[in-house]
Design a protein around this motif. Structure first.
Motif, PDB file in Angstrom:
ATOM      1  N   PHE A 283       0.822  -1.219   0.000  1.00  0.00           N
ATOM      2  CA  PHE A 283       0.000   0.000   0.000  1.00  0.00           C
ATOM      3  C   PHE A 283       0.858   1.272   0.000  1.00  0.00           C
ATOM      4  CE2 PHE A 283      -2.896   3.168   1.581  1.00  0.00           C
ATOM      5  CZ  PHE A 283      -4.094   2.818   0.976  1.00  0.00           C
ATOM      6  N   ASN A 284       1.846   1.305   0.891  1.00  0.00           N
ATOM      7  CA  ASN A 284       2.636   2.538   1.004  1.00  0.00           C
ATOM      8  C   ASN A 284       3.495   2.794  -0.233  1.00  0.00           C
ATOM      9  OD1 ASN A 284       1.582   3.357   3.349  1.00  0.00           O
ATOM     10  ND2 ASN A 284       3.185   2.487   4.653  1.00  0.00           N
ATOM     11  N   ALA A 285       3.917   1.707  -0.911  1.00  0.00           N
ATOM     12  CA  ALA A 285       4.706   1.908  -2.136  1.00  0.00           C
ATOM     13  C   ALA A 285       3.842   2.638  -3.158  1.00  0.00           C
ATOM     14  CB  ALA A 285       5.154   0.564  -2.697  1.00  0.00           C
ATOM     15  N   GLU A 286       2.563   2.285  -3.247  1.00  0.00           N
ATOM     16  CA  GLU A 286       1.668   2.962  -4.195  1.00  0.00           C
ATOM     17  C   GLU A 286       1.384   4.396  -3.746  1.00  0.00           C
ATOM     18  OE1 GLU A 286       1.107   1.691  -7.026  1.00  0.00           O
ATOM     19  OE2 GLU A 286       1.882  -0.298  -6.545  1.00  0.00           O
ATOM     20  N   ALA A 287       1.313   4.590  -2.416  1.00  0.00           N
ATOM     21  CA  ALA A 287       1.090   5.957  -1.908  1.00  0.00           C
ATOM     22  C   ALA A 287       2.262   6.846  -2.313  1.00  0.00           C
ATOM     23  CB  ALA A 287       0.918   5.926  -0.392  1.00  0.00           C
ATOM     24  N   ARG A 288       3.491   6.273  -2.239  1.00  0.00           N
ATOM     25  CA  ARG A 288       4.669   7.054  -2.650  1.00  0.00           C
ATOM     26  C   ARG A 288       4.616   7.352  -4.149  1.00  0.00           C
ATOM     27  NH1 ARG A 288       7.404   3.189   0.184  1.00  0.00           N
ATOM     28  NH2 ARG A 288       7.340   3.739   2.376  1.00  0.00           N
ATOM     29  N   THR A 289       4.158   6.373  -4.949  1.00  0.00           N
ATOM     30  CA  THR A 289       4.014   6.610  -6.393  1.00  0.00           C
ATOM     31  C   THR A 289       3.074   7.789  -6.627  1.00  0.00           C
ATOM     32  OG1 THR A 289       4.283   4.270  -6.838  1.00  0.00           O
ATOM     33  CG2 THR A 289       3.274   5.560  -8.573  1.00  0.00           C
ATOM     34  N   ALA A 290       1.962   7.793  -5.901  1.00  0.00           N
ATOM     35  CA  ALA A 290       0.989   8.881  -6.071  1.00  0.00           C
ATOM     36  C   ALA A 290       1.627  10.224  -5.723  1.00  0.00           C
ATOM     37  CB  ALA A 290      -0.236   8.630  -5.194  1.00  0.00           C
ATOM     38  N   LEU A 291       2.415  10.242  -4.657  1.00  0.00           N
ATOM     39  CA  LEU A 291       3.090  11.496  -4.263  1.00  0.00           C
ATOM     40  C   LEU A 291       4.030  11.968  -5.367  1.00  0.00           C
ATOM     41  CD1 LEU A 291       3.902  10.913  -0.502  1.00  0.00           C
ATOM     42  CD2 LEU A 291       2.630  12.843  -1.429  1.00  0.00           C
ATOM     43  N   ARG A 292       4.743  11.011  -5.973  1.00  0.00           N
ATOM     44  CA  ARG A 292       5.683  11.391  -7.040  1.00  0.00           C
ATOM     45  C   ARG A 292       4.916  11.955  -8.236  1.00  0.00           C
ATOM     46  NH1 ARG A 292       8.632   6.678  -5.609  1.00  0.00           N
ATOM     47  NH2 ARG A 292       7.512   5.483  -7.180  1.00  0.00           N
ATOM     48  N   ILE A 293       3.809  11.272  -8.614  1.00  0.00           N
ATOM     49  CA  ILE A 293       3.056  11.730  -9.793  1.00  0.00           C
ATOM     50  C   ILE A 293       2.456  13.112  -9.543  1.00  0.00           C
ATOM     51  CG2 ILE A 293       1.007  11.270 -11.198  1.00  0.00           C
ATOM     52  CD1 ILE A 293       1.610   8.316 -10.954  1.00  0.00           C
ATOM     53  N   ALA A 294       1.987  13.319  -8.318  1.00  0.00           N
ATOM     54  CA  ALA A 294       1.312  14.600  -8.030  1.00  0.00           C
ATOM     55  C   ALA A 294       2.302  15.719  -7.719  1.00  0.00           C
ATOM     56  CB  ALA A 294       0.343  14.418  -6.861  1.00  0.00           C
ATOM     57  N   ARG A 295       3.584  15.379  -7.625  1.00  0.00           N
ATOM     58  CA  ARG A 295       4.589  16.350  -7.182  1.00  0.00           C
ATOM     59  C   ARG A 295       4.533  17.671  -7.964  1.00  0.00           C
ATOM     60  NH1 ARG A 295       9.822  15.447  -4.826  1.00  0.00           N
ATOM     61  NH2 ARG A 295       9.600  13.229  -5.183  1.00  0.00           N
ATOM     62  N   GLN A 322      -4.716   6.336  -8.518  1.00  0.00           N
ATOM     63  CA  GLN A 322      -5.580   7.346  -9.131  1.00  0.00           C
ATOM     64  C   GLN A 322      -6.367   8.115  -8.057  1.00  0.00           C
ATOM     65  OE1 GLN A 322      -8.338   5.777 -11.921  1.00  0.00           O
ATOM     66  NE2 GLN A 322      -8.958   7.791 -12.648  1.00  0.00           N
ATOM     67  N   VAL A 323      -6.876   7.368  -7.067  1.00  0.00           N
ATOM     68  CA  VAL A 323      -7.620   8.008  -5.970  1.00  0.00           C
ATOM     69  C   VAL A 323      -6.720   9.021  -5.265  1.00  0.00           C
ATOM     70  CG1 VAL A 323      -8.550   7.577  -3.656  1.00  0.00           C
ATOM     71  CG2 VAL A 323      -9.233   6.122  -5.564  1.00  0.00           C
ATOM     72  N   LEU A 324      -5.520   8.568  -4.892  1.00  0.00           N
ATOM     73  CA  LEU A 324      -4.643   9.446  -4.114  1.00  0.00           C
ATOM     74  C   LEU A 324      -4.178  10.644  -4.931  1.00  0.00           C
ATOM     75  CD1 LEU A 324      -2.568   6.855  -2.059  1.00  0.00           C
ATOM     76  CD2 LEU A 324      -4.613   8.107  -1.429  1.00  0.00           C
ATOM     77  N   VAL A 325      -3.853  10.399  -6.222  1.00  0.00           N
ATOM     78  CA  VAL A 325      -3.399  11.516  -7.061  1.00  0.00           C
ATOM     79  C   VAL A 325      -4.516  12.559  -7.169  1.00  0.00           C
ATOM     80  CG1 VAL A 325      -2.728  12.204  -9.396  1.00  0.00           C
ATOM     81  CG2 VAL A 325      -1.702  10.202  -8.362  1.00  0.00           C
ATOM     82  N   ASN A 326      -5.742  12.115  -7.381  1.00  0.00           N
ATOM     83  CA  ASN A 326      -6.853  13.061  -7.481  1.00  0.00           C
ATOM     84  C   ASN A 326      -7.001  13.879  -6.207  1.00  0.00           C
ATOM     85  OD1 ASN A 326      -8.132  12.931 -10.045  1.00  0.00           O
ATOM     86  ND2 ASN A 326      -8.756  10.857  -9.580  1.00  0.00           N
ATOM     87  N   LEU A 327      -6.936  13.195  -5.057  1.00  0.00           N
ATOM     88  CA  LEU A 327      -7.106  13.912  -3.793  1.00  0.00           C
ATOM     89  C   LEU A 327      -5.950  14.884  -3.560  1.00  0.00           C
ATOM     90  CD1 LEU A 327      -8.457  11.060  -1.479  1.00  0.00           C
ATOM     91  CD2 LEU A 327      -9.749  12.826  -2.666  1.00  0.00           C
ATOM     92  N   LEU A 328      -4.719  14.422  -3.890  1.00  0.00           N
ATOM     93  CA  LEU A 328      -3.546  15.280  -3.674  1.00  0.00           C
ATOM     94  C   LEU A 328      -3.572  16.490  -4.603  1.00  0.00           C
ATOM     95  CD1 LEU A 328      -0.840  12.481  -3.291  1.00  0.00           C
ATOM     96  CD2 LEU A 328      -1.472  14.156  -1.531  1.00  0.00           C
ATOM     97  N   GLY A 386     -14.588  18.188 -13.173  1.00  0.00           N
ATOM     98  CA  GLY A 386     -15.666  17.791 -12.273  1.00  0.00           C
ATOM     99  C   GLY A 386     -15.856  16.288 -12.221  1.00  0.00           C
ATOM    100  N   LEU A 387     -14.889  15.544 -12.776  1.00  0.00           N
ATOM    101  CA  LEU A 387     -15.036  14.082 -12.789  1.00  0.00           C
ATOM    102  C   LEU A 387     -14.192  13.397 -11.715  1.00  0.00           C
ATOM    103  CD1 LEU A 387     -15.065  13.212 -16.570  1.00  0.00           C
ATOM    104  CD2 LEU A 387     -16.822  12.698 -14.916  1.00  0.00           C
ATOM    105  N   GLY A 388     -13.162  14.128 -11.224  1.00  0.00           N
ATOM    106  CA  GLY A 388     -12.183  13.509 -10.325  1.00  0.00           C
ATOM    107  C   GLY A 388     -12.816  12.774  -9.159  1.00  0.00           C
ATOM    108  N   LEU A 389     -13.647  13.495  -8.373  1.00  0.00           N
ATOM    109  CA  LEU A 389     -14.163  12.872  -7.156  1.00  0.00           C
ATOM    110  C   LEU A 389     -15.237  11.841  -7.439  1.00  0.00           C
ATOM    111  CD1 LEU A 389     -14.104  15.878  -4.689  1.00  0.00           C
ATOM    112  CD2 LEU A 389     -12.622  13.884  -4.735  1.00  0.00           C
ATOM    113  N   SER A 390     -15.945  11.981  -8.575  1.00  0.00           N
ATOM    114  CA  SER A 390     -16.945  10.945  -8.872  1.00  0.00           C
ATOM    115  C   SER A 390     -16.227   9.639  -9.229  1.00  0.00           C
ATOM    116  CB  SER A 390     -17.910  11.389  -9.978  1.00  0.00           C
ATOM    117  OG  SER A 390     -17.262  11.411 -11.203  1.00  0.00           O
ATOM    118  N   VAL A 391     -15.078   9.767  -9.916  1.00  0.00           N
ATOM    119  CA  VAL A 391     -14.282   8.567 -10.225  1.00  0.00           C
ATOM    120  C   VAL A 391     -13.714   7.981  -8.923  1.00  0.00           C
ATOM    121  CG1 VAL A 391     -12.200   7.743 -11.384  1.00  0.00           C
ATOM    122  CG2 VAL A 391     -13.748   9.273 -12.575  1.00  0.00           C
ATOM    123  N   VAL A 392     -13.226   8.881  -8.055  1.00  0.00           N
ATOM    124  CA  VAL A 392     -12.674   8.442  -6.753  1.00  0.00           C
ATOM    125  C   VAL A 392     -13.729   7.633  -5.989  1.00  0.00           C
ATOM    126  CG1 VAL A 392     -12.073   9.337  -4.459  1.00  0.00           C
ATOM    127  CG2 VAL A 392     -10.950  10.253  -6.485  1.00  0.00           C
TER     128      VAL A 392
END
Ligand code: ADP
Length: 442
Positions: A283-295, A322-328, A386-392
């Motif tokens: 899980f945390n490895a993917e969370a780090r990926t999301a942080l990198r993408i959203a950087r 995708q969820v984390l990147v959208n939220l970040l 306006g699609l981000g959170l509906s996808v999330v």
């Protein structure tokens, strides 16, 4: 529809119906009155009663009933109308010795007043009962009383049935029209969503291609710098300038190249699209990926993370990213330079809890209410779809999880996502693809 609403519709329908037949009812009453007058021609006492009662009832219906209707409920008004009609019919009945023509008024009156409210049947029974009692006790023919009462009862019941059927068909038509309008709206939304998805898919595809193109030259660059650094480090008597390169510049360059590589590989993996089956993942490895993408979108804020021990979970890792990147990205877009965006993960029993907290603008009550609606956005065109959170929301639901939001205007927002470490439901893939976040980071 609850009982009160149904009664309101019923009253409105009946009032409209009665209003539209009023002139026929008036015409009928006038014709029967004229026929009565003609049949008693010469008996001026009787005629004056017929005319007097006729005028009195007309005046009562036109003026007094309106006045009553403004002050009392419909039930009271109709009860008074019934009582006055009983008095009118009985007065004329007694003076005409209950002539057959006068009896016509009894079923005739009963035809017009059905369906106005719930008490109408009781009122009709009282009306008929009172007229019959007065008629029979003042010398009316029982046969006539029975004949016209029967016509009255069955005429009333037939009319009532017809109106009920008509009202049922009208309600059905109304319901079908509403369903049709709803289906049309849904179709419009789906059409718009399909257009958006198409646009996002091409962006995702483009991102994947670009990432692929960058990947090959970057592999050479990284491996060449690495070998060069390795060889230079074992070399002796290096000039001062080269030593500086070996100690500072080349390691920094290698570090930069590795970062580019990891971003490129995240992008390639993330924008690949297609079906992604549920797997066990870190899980945390993917969370780090999301942080990198959203950087890129978080460059202006301070990013903090506190990734607690979560271990391996089952699900679709690309969708989680995708969820984390959208939220970040949302958090970054809502936060002014110098603000803080914080990502926290922790394990709580058999669930994983993730928080994305920001010190940004916060949300109004209206935004909070409509947050997860597809195409709801407060951002200018080009910045938000306006699609981000509906996808999330779709992804979280298919993982058997939940999402909550706390937000205060001017203070910030915190999205909390809770996911089961091992979802019990079979994971359906209806989240709407994984390309939304790619389009944001691009
Ligand atoms: P988009 O970002 O394309 O507008 P989203 O569905 O991701 O679509 O978000 C919908 C809306 O929710 C945004 O336009 C914004 O008004 C609001 N929103 C989402 N996240 C935040 C946040 N962290 N802070 C403030 N508002 C937010």
């Amino acid at each position: 529809m609850d009982v009160r609403a149904r009664d309101a519709v019923l009253e409105a329908d009946s009032a409209q119906l009665n209003h539209s037949v009023q002139h026929i009812a008036g015409l009928g009453a006038s014709v029967v009155n004229l026929a009565l007058v003609a049949s008693f021609w010469g008996q001026w006492n009787v005629i004056s009663t017929i005319v007097g009662v006729g005028l009195g009832l007309t005046l009562f219906n036109v003026v007094f009933l309106e006045w009553l209707a403004r002050r009392f409920t419909r039930v009271v008004v109709e009860a008074v109308r019934m009582a006055v009609n009983v008095v009118g019919v009985c007065l004329v009945g007694i003076h005409t010795q209950w002539a057959p023509l006068l009896w016509v008024f009894v079923p005739y009156n009963m035809l017009w007043y059905f369906g106005l409210d719930r008490w109408v049947r009781l009122r009709m029974a009282l009306y008929l009962g009172s007229v019959d009692v007065v008629a029979l006790s003042t010398g009316a023919s029982p046969t006539l009383a029975l004949a016209f009462s029967l016509i009255g009862i069955f005429g009333y019941l037939v009319s009532e049935k017809r109106v009920t059927l008509l009202r049922g068909s009208l309600a059905q038509v109304r319901h079908q029209r509403e369903e049709l309008e709803k289906a049309q709206q849904e179709m419009q939304q789906l059409h718009q969503r399909a257009l958006e998805q198409e646009r996002l898919s091409s962006l995702g595809l483009m991102a994947a291609n670009v990432a692929h193109e960058i990947n090959n030259p970057m592999s050479f660059v990284t491996s060449n710098i690495d070998s060069m650094l390795h060889e230079l480090r074992v070399g002796q008597n290096l000039p001062e300038l080269v030593k500086e390169y070996v100690d500072d510049l080349l390691p920094a360059t290698l570090d930069g190249a590795r970062r580019v590589n990891s971003i490129v590989s995240d992008l390639r993996r993330f924008s690949r699209g297609g079906y992604e089956g549920p797997v066990g993942y870190d899980f945390n490895a993917e969370a780090r990926t999301a942080l990198r993408i959203a950087r890129v979108q978080l460059g202006h804020v301070r990013v903090e993370d506190e990734l607690g021990e979560v271990g391996s979970v089952v699900g679709r890792p690309r969708q989680l990213v995708q969820v984390l990147v959208n939220l970040l990205v949302n958090a970054g877009q809502a936060t002014a330079p110098g603000g803080v965006v914080r990502l926290t993960t922790r394990r709580e029993g058999d669930r994983v809890r993730v928080e994305v907290r920001d010190t940004g603008t916060g949300m109004s009550e209206e935004t909070k209410r409509r947050l997860f609606e597809p195409f709801f956005t407060t951002k200018p065109p080009g910045l938000g779809t306006g699609l981000g959170l509906s996808v999330v929301l779709g992804i979280i639901k298919t993982h058997g999880g939940r999402i909550d939001v706390e937000s205060e205007l001017g203070k910030g927002t915190c999205f909390t996502v809770e996911l089961p470490r091992v979802p019990s439901l079979p994971l359906e893939d209806n989240s709407g693809g994984n390309l939304q976040a790619v389009s944001r980071t691009g």
